[in-house]
Design an enzyme around this catalytic site. Structure first.
Site, PDB file in Angstrom:
ATOM      1  N   ASP A 129      12.385  24.522 -14.949  1.00  0.00           N
ATOM      2  CA  ASP A 129      13.374  25.835 -14.656  1.00  0.00           C
ATOM      3  C   ASP A 129      13.097  26.732 -16.492  1.00  0.00           C
ATOM      4  OD1 ASP A 129      14.847  28.136 -13.886  1.00  0.00           O
ATOM      5  OD2 ASP A 129      16.758  26.979 -13.560  1.00  0.00           O
TER       6      ASP A 129
ATOM      7  N   LYS B 199      23.182  21.065 -13.214  1.00  0.00           N
ATOM      8  CA  LYS B 199      22.345  21.332 -14.264  1.00  0.00           C
ATOM      9  C   LYS B 199      22.785  21.252 -15.605  1.00  0.00           C
ATOM     10  CE  LYS B 199      19.836  25.090 -11.503  1.00  0.00           C
ATOM     11  NZ  LYS B 199      19.230  26.335 -11.827  1.00  0.00           N
TER      12      LYS B 199
END
Length: 530
Positions: free
Chosen positions: A274, A304
Site C-alpha cells: 500500500d 495499520k
C-alpha cells in the site's frame, strides 16, 4: 477515462504497415482497459507480442493492449466491449491495426525501478497513461512495486496527488468551507461516518463524504450506508443532494474523482502492498473540494499503525501533504485493537448506527469515537469544546433528523426503523470455554470470520459481540453471534473457529499467549480500504 481521438489526418502511421482486419465482437469486458485479441499469425506479421500496444482505427482511433489467442481466426480482431463501444464497432466491420509507439511513461517507470526520484511532469505522464489505458497490468504493478521498495517522498506524493486530481473529475460546490473526514482503516465495525456526517451537517457545514466499498474488510462505509439509502450518483446529483441536506454519503467509485486511484488500488491489492496511501487519500479529498479535513489513524495491535510513534509519523506527512494541497488538515490517533461498537457487517452496522442516532442504544466506544472525530472538526473550524458540542447534537436528536434528511435526499426511506433492516437468519453462537477477562481481540480473524459468513456481499451477514476488551466473562457465557444469509457459509466459519479464536480470555496476570512447537506459517495482516 480512455482518450478517443477523432481522425482528421494522421501521417504517423505508415499505410504500408497497416493491417486491415475484420471485427469479431467478443461480448466480454476487460475491466475498463482497452484490450483487443489477435490471432498468432496476424501478430507475427505485425511483429508484435502479447501485452504490446496497437493502434486500432475505424472512424476514430485508440491505442489498445493486445492479447494473442488461437481462438481468433486469422484476419480478425477480437473486440472487447470497451473497444466496441469506444469505436462504435459492428460485427465484421473493418478496422486498420498497426504497432503503436511505447508510451514515454515507460521510461519514467524504468527510472523509478532504478531508484531515481521522479519529477512532476514524469509522474503526470505515468498517471495520464494509466487512466488512458495505455499501461498494462504488469507495467502498473512494476511502478507500484518501485514506489513500495524505494518509498515515495513527500515531493513525489504531492506530484502523484496533483496528477490524480488533474486526470479526473472535481466536485464544484459553491461553498467557502467544505469539510471532510477520512480513516486510514484497518479496524472492523467502524461505522462512525454514519454518525459524524449528520452531526457535522446539522451545524450547517457542508460535508460531501465519498466512501469506498469493502476491499479487504467486512464492510466499507458505502456498503453500510447502502443498507439505508442508494449511494451511487453522478457528480451533478451529488451536488443536488448537498444543496438539500449539507451532507451525503456516496460511493466514490461512481463519480470518477481521481480515477487513477482505483486503478492503483487494484495493483496494490494484488501485491498486498500500500505505497500510495497518502496520495490516494489526499487526491480524492482535494478533488471533492475539501478545505478542512480530519484524518482518523487507528493505532495498536491489529491496526495499520502498530504504535503511536508510527501513527505520529504518518500524521506528520498527512498534515504536510494537506498543506501543500491547500487543505487545512488535522489528524487524530484512535484506539484500534478491537472492533468499533458491538457489530460488524453492513446491515448490522447500519442498524447499530441508527439505534445510536435514535438514542435507543448506548454504545460507548462508538459514541466516543464519533464525537471525537466530529468534535475535532468543530475545533478545526474554530468552535470550542468540540466533543461536548458533538455529544449534545447526538443526544438532542438533531443528528438523527439530519440523517433522515440525507437518507431522503439520496432516495431512501426517511422513516426507516432499526427493525426494518434485514439481518441474516442463520445464526451461530460462540460461548466462553473458561472464565476470566477479555485480554485481546484479533481484528484479522474477526474480519476473516465476517467475510466467510458472506459479508460484505451478503448485507445481512456479520457478527454481534456480547463481550469486548477488559470485560469479565464467565465460563459458558455468550461471547459473540455470527449471522449469515446462507446456512452453508457457516461451515466455513466453523472451520476457521476450529483452529483460531478471535478473542483471548484469561487473567490479567497470565503472561503466556500461546505455545509454538513447530515452524509456524504466519498470516500477516493486510488491510487496504479507502
Amino acid at each position: 477515462m480512455i482518450v478517443v481521438e477523432n481522425v482528421i489526418k494522421d501521417n504517423s502511421i505508415s499505410k504500408e504497415r497497416k493491417m486491415q482486419l475484420k471485427v469479431k465482437i467478443l461480448n466480454i469486458d476487460s475491466g475498463g482497459k482497452p484490450v483487443v485479441f489477435l490471432n498468432d499469425k496476424d501478430a507475427d506479421e505485425l511483429n508484435i507480442t502479447a501485452s504490446e500496444r496497437v493502434i486500432v482505427q475505424a472512424k476514430k482511433k485508440i491505442t489498445a493492449i493486445i492479447n494473442i489467442s488461437q481462438t481468433i481466426e486469422k484476419g480478425f480482431l477480437g473486440a472487447t466491449e470497451e473497444i466496441r463501444k469506444l469505436l462504435a464497432l459492428k460485427q465484421n466491420s473493418k478496422v486498420s491495426v498497426d504497432i503503436a509507439p511505447f508510451p514515454k511513461s515507460l521510461q519514467f517507470i524504468r527510472n523509478k525501478l532504478s531508484g531515481k526520484k521522479l519529477l512532476y511532469p514524469e509522474i503526470r505522464e505515468i498517471v495520464q497513461d494509466l487512466v488512458d489505458g495505455n499501461l498494462s497490468e504488469n507495467e502498473i504493478s512494476a511502478f507500484v512495486t518501485a514506489l513500495h521498495i524505494d518509498k515515495i517522498d513527500l515531493d513525489e506524493a504531492t506530484s502523484l496527488s496533483r496528477s490524480m486530481i488533474d486526470t479526473g473529475k472535481t466536485l464544484n460546490i459553491n461553498k467557502k468551507i467544505i469539510v471532510d473526514k477520512h480513516s486510514v482503516g484497518g479496524v472492523p465495525g467502524d461505522k462512525t461516518t454514519l454518525l459524524v456526517v449528520p452531526i457535522i451537517a446539522s451545524e450547517g457545514f457542508t460535508i460531501p463524504k465519498t466512501s469506498s466499498r469493502a476491499i479487504t474488510s467486512v464492510a466499507g462505509t458505502a456498503d453500510r450506508a447502502e443498507v439505508l439509502m442508494p449511494v451511487e450518483f453522478t457528480t451533478n446529483k451529488m451536488v443536488q443532494i448537498l444543496n438539500k441536506s449539507n451532507g451525503c454519503i456516496v460511493w466514490g467509485g461512481a463519480i470518477e474523482l481521481a480515477p487513477a486511484d482505483d486503478l492503483f488500488v487494484k495493483a496494490e491489492f494484488s501485491l498486498h502492498i500500500d505505497p500510495l496511501l497518502l496520495p490516494s487519500i489526499m487526491s480524492k479529498k482535494k478533488a471533492g473540494g475539501a478545505t478542512h479535513l480530519i484524518v482518523d489513524i487507528p493505532t495498536g495491535r491489529g491496526a495499520k499503525m502498530k504504535t503511536t510513534g508510527e501513527g505520529d509519523l504518518l500524521a506528520r506527512d498527512i498534515i504536510e501533504l494537506g498543506r501543500r494541497l491547500g487543505i487545512h488538515t488535522h489528524c487524530i490517533l484512535t484506539f484500534g485493537e478491537q472492533p468499533i461498537g458491538n457489530s460488524i457487517g453492513p446491515a448490522l452496522e447500519a442498524k447499530e448506527a441508527l439505534e445510536v442516532l435514535m438514542n435507543q442504544k448506548n454504545v460507548p466506544d462508538l459514541i466516543n469515537k464519533a464525537c471525537s472525530i466530529a468534535g475535532s472538526m468543530f475545533e478545526l473550524l474554530g468552535k470550542k469544546d468540540g466533543f461536548g458540542l458533538a455529544k449534545k447534537i447526538l443526544e438532542s436528536g438533531k443528528a438523527e433528523q439530519k440523517m433522515r434528511q440525507i437518507i431522503k435526499a439520496q432516495g431512501g426511506d426517511a422513516l426507516i426503523k432499526p427493525e426494518d433492516i434485514l439481518i441474516g437468519k442463520h445464526l451461530m453462537s460462540v460461548s466462553a470455554k473458561k472464565s476470566g477477562q477479555v485480554l485481546w481481540m484479533e481484528n484479522r480473524i474477526i474480519v476473516e470470520i465476517g467475510r466467510a459468513a458472506g459479508a460484505p456481499k451478503d448485507k445481512g451477514a456479520g457478527i454481534v459481540f456480547n463481550k469486548k476488551l477488559g470485560e469479565r466473562v464467565e465460563k459458558g457465557e455468550l461471547l459473540f453471534t455470527i449471522y449469515a444469509e446462507k446456512s452453508h457459509k457457516l461451515d466455513r466459519v466453523k472451520y476457521i473457529l476450529s483452529s483460531r479464536s478471535p478473542i483471548g480470555i484469561g487473567k490479567r496476570s497470565d503472561m503466556l499467549i500461546h505455545k509454538i512447537t513447530e515452524s509456524p506459517v504466519v498470516d500477516r495482516t493486510f488491510v487496504i480500504d479507502r
